[in-house]
Design a protein around this motif. Structure first.
Motif, PDB file in Angstrom:
ATOM      1  N   HIS A 123     -15.959 -44.083  85.693  1.00 22.43           N
ATOM      2  CA  HIS A 123     -17.125 -44.966  86.933  1.00 22.43           C
ATOM      3  C   HIS A 123     -16.856 -43.615  87.691  1.00 22.43           C
ATOM      4  O   HIS A 123     -15.737 -42.693  87.852  1.00 22.43           O
ATOM      5  CB  HIS A 123     -16.244 -46.153  87.683  1.00 22.43           C
ATOM      6  N   ASP A 164     -18.157 -38.666  78.976  1.00 22.94           N
ATOM      7  CA  ASP A 164     -18.248 -39.592  79.466  1.00 22.94           C
ATOM      8  C   ASP A 164     -19.135 -40.679  79.213  1.00 22.94           C
ATOM      9  O   ASP A 164     -19.708 -41.250  79.991  1.00 22.94           O
ATOM     10  CB  ASP A 164     -17.515 -40.211  80.568  1.00 22.94           C
ATOM     11  N   GLU A 211     -11.744 -46.133  81.698  1.00 21.89           N
ATOM     12  CA  GLU A 211     -12.404 -46.265  81.720  1.00 21.89           C
ATOM     13  C   GLU A 211     -13.298 -45.719  82.995  1.00 21.89           C
ATOM     14  O   GLU A 211     -12.949 -44.857  83.610  1.00 21.89           O
ATOM     15  CB  GLU A 211     -12.876 -47.452  82.627  1.00 21.89           C
ATOM     16  N   GLY A 219     -11.570 -42.240  81.190  1.00 19.60           N
ATOM     17  CA  GLY A 219     -10.453 -43.121  80.496  1.00 19.60           C
ATOM     18  C   GLY A 219     -10.146 -41.482  79.185  1.00 19.60           C
ATOM     19  O   GLY A 219      -9.587 -42.403  78.293  1.00 19.60           O
TER      20      GLY A 219
END
Length: 310
Positions: free
Chosen positions: A193, A102, A191, A147
């Motif tokens: 974070h 990520d 997603e 994600g």
């Protein structure tokens, strides 16, 4: 092969170093250990560093998480392992710097032997003239939304050598490096974070004291107190708006045997909180609308949380 020894610190980007360092120390009972070159090192109890704040890099929020290598694994061993795995890593400031799938920054620090024999004693037994009363004991773990769960699991398990502790259905996984249930969790929310950093407190009484304290400074609980089915810890999550994330205060984390077989828990309320409700949906979001709904308890008052971006 690579072997991690422990989590060392989390680094957050901040807009105003003076303000942020004072705020984290005052509100969460941390101590400033060092300052220089736009950085401040803060610590729980007598740890060397639990939280690093760096100024001048936008946007504010997560920058990297640092792990110290095990005493049996040298920096050269880690460098060779990353190269054999095809994972690029910068090398500077005496550490290796790969990134996960990520793009989250990882710092791998060499093992640092205790300076004194008393540094190996249990924390409460170490003599000190500088430890202040009231704060957490240590940084314990981090939790990240993603994600790309499969790609990140492969990275943390195969590249960094973490072991799977447990699963929540097929949508979240907890990973460990020693007997403590987890040092990292990955939750598939579509997603990426950074979700929270977690401070270990001695018991629920200390958690109560810290929550009373942060409430007086305008903080609010985003979820908890909860008793997690997975990992067993008692946990409360406090929203941080300046550096978008949560702080978890926890105690009573499950310890696992070395030959522990990962369990798959059903994705239900009981696995997340044996005491009561699931978190509000705002807990997984960091946009202004979600923060407002959470601050004002609008979900609890019956107002559905609008979709993000609506």
């Amino acid at each position: 092969m690579i072997r991690l020894g422990r989590i060392d610190h989390v680094c957050l980007r901040v807009r105003d170093l003076d303000e942020a360092a004072a705020r984290w120390c005052l509100q969460f009972g941390l101590e400033e250990r060092a300052r220089g070159a736009g950085r401040a090192l803060l610590a729980c109890n007598d740890e060397p560093c639990s939280l690093e704040l760096v100024e001048g890099i936008e946007p504010p929020g997560f920058d990297h998480v640092a792990f110290e290598l095990h005493r049996t694994c040298s920096l050269a061993d880690a460098r060779e392992h990353l190269a054999s795995a095809g994972v690029p890593a910068d090398e500077h400031d005496g550490a290796l710097w790969p990134s996960d799938p990520d793009g989250r920054g990882i710092e791998l620090l060499p093992y640092r032997a205790p300076e004194r024999d008393t540094d190996r004693w249990p924390q409460h037994a170490r003599p000190s003239t500088s430890v202040s009363v009231g704060g957490p004991r240590r940084l314990g773990h981090v939790n990240c939304l993603t994600g790309a769960l499969g790609e990140n699991l492969a990275f943390y398990r195969n590249v960094l050598g973490m072991r799977v502790s447990d699963w929540l259905g097929d949508g979240a996984v907890w990973l460990r490096i020693d007997s403590e249930h987890h040092v990292m969790a990955l939750v598939d929310k579509g997603e990426a974070h950074f979700h929270h950093l977690a401070f270990d407190v001695v018991d629920i009484g200390k958690m109560r004291d810290l929550l009373d304290h942060v409430a007086r400074h305008g903080r609010w609980v985003s979820w908890g107190p909860a008793r997690h089915g997975i990992a067993g810890n008692i946990a409360t999550y406090v929203r941080i708006t300046e550096e978008p994330c949560h702080v978890e205060l926890y105690c009573d984390m499950e310890r696992l045997e070395d030959d522990h077989e990962p369990r798959v828990y059903p994705d239900d309320r009981y696995s997340s909180n044996t005491w009561g409700p699931l978190p509000p949906r705002s807990y997984f979001r960091f946009d202004p609308v979600a923060i407002e709904w959470e601050r004002e308890s609008r979900e609890t008052l019956g107002e559905p949380l609008p979709r993000e971006g609506s």
